[in-house]
Design a protein around this motif. Structure first.
Motif, PDB file in Angstrom:
ATOM      1  N   PHE A 297       0.863  -1.175   0.000  1.00 12.71           N
ATOM      2  CA  PHE A 297       0.000   0.000   0.000  1.00 12.71           C
ATOM      3  C   PHE A 297       0.907   1.234   0.000  1.00 12.71           C
ATOM      4  O   PHE A 297       1.579   1.504   1.000  1.00 12.71           O
ATOM      5  N   VAL A 298       0.952   1.957  -1.112  1.00 13.19           N
ATOM      6  CA  VAL A 298       1.838   3.114  -1.241  1.00 13.19           C
ATOM      7  C   VAL A 298       1.058   4.341  -1.688  1.00 13.19           C
ATOM      8  O   VAL A 298      -0.008   4.229  -2.287  1.00 13.19           O
TER       9      VAL A 298
ATOM     10  N   ASP B  60       0.884  10.671   2.206  1.00 15.39           N
ATOM     11  CA  ASP B  60       0.279  10.633   3.539  1.00 15.39           C
ATOM     12  C   ASP B  60      -1.173  11.080   3.484  1.00 15.39           C
ATOM     13  O   ASP B  60      -1.530  11.974   2.724  1.00 15.39           O
ATOM     14  N   GLY B  61      -2.002  10.427   4.296  1.00 15.04           N
ATOM     15  CA  GLY B  61      -3.376  10.860   4.480  1.00 15.04           C
ATOM     16  C   GLY B  61      -4.390  10.369   3.471  1.00 15.04           C
ATOM     17  O   GLY B  61      -5.525  10.842   3.467  1.00 15.04           O
ATOM     18  N   VAL B  62      -4.015   9.405   2.616  1.00 16.52           N
ATOM     19  CA  VAL B  62      -4.980   8.931   1.614  1.00 16.52           C
ATOM     20  C   VAL B  62      -5.700   7.651   2.031  1.00 16.52           C
ATOM     21  O   VAL B  62      -6.538   7.148   1.283  1.00 16.52           O
ATOM     22  N   GLY B  63      -5.372   7.100   3.192  1.00 17.09           N
ATOM     23  CA  GLY B  63      -6.095   5.927   3.687  1.00 17.09           C
ATOM     24  C   GLY B  63      -5.380   4.604   3.497  1.00 17.09           C
ATOM     25  O   GLY B  63      -6.007   3.549   3.616  1.00 17.09           O
TER      26      GLY B  63
ATOM     27  N   ARG C  32      -5.322  -2.241   7.094  1.00 15.04           N
ATOM     28  CA  ARG C  32      -5.854  -2.876   8.315  1.00 15.04           C
ATOM     29  C   ARG C  32      -7.204  -3.540   8.046  1.00 15.04           C
ATOM     30  O   ARG C  32      -7.453  -4.659   8.505  1.00 15.04           O
ATOM     31  N   GLN C  33      -8.078  -2.864   7.317  1.00 16.25           N
ATOM     32  CA  GLN C  33      -9.391  -3.447   7.007  1.00 16.25           C
ATOM     33  C   GLN C  33      -9.232  -4.719   6.185  1.00 16.25           C
ATOM     34  O   GLN C  33      -9.898  -5.721   6.431  1.00 16.25           O
ATOM     35  N   PHE C  34      -8.345  -4.687   5.205  1.00 17.80           N
ATOM     36  CA  PHE C  34      -8.083  -5.856   4.371  1.00 17.80           C
ATOM     37  C   PHE C  34      -7.542  -6.997   5.225  1.00 17.80           C
ATOM     38  O   PHE C  34      -7.979  -8.145   5.094  1.00 17.80           O
TER      39      PHE C  34
END
Length: 73
Positions: A30-31, A34-37, A43-45
């Motif tokens: 996940f790249v 900053d701040g895009v989720g 974590r949800q995945f």
């Protein structure tokens, strides 16, 4: 699944399709800025992959706390 991830329609669709079609990669990166989720989506995945049924599930809490050895950030 990823209701709290905003503005990342394509990324969310890729993750949902992988889950729905049981076509998971060996790892995911996940790249982005900053701040895009990224961390939230990761974590949800991880919670979905680990079978956590709700955010109060012990597995979900361990992922959120960063104490589950199988999930690293």
């Amino acid at each position: 699944m990823f209701q709290n991830i905003l503005g990342q329609t394509y990324a969310v669709r890729v993750l949902e399709n992988a889950l729905q079609h049981d076509r998971l990669a060996g790892s995911y990166l996940f790249v982005g800025p900053d701040g895009v989720g990224k961390a939230t989506a990761a974590r949800q995945f991880a919670k979905l992959l680990c079978g956590a049924s709700a955010d109060t599930d012990p597995m979900a809490r361990a992922i959120d706390a960063g104490t589950l050895p199988d999930v690293r950030s």
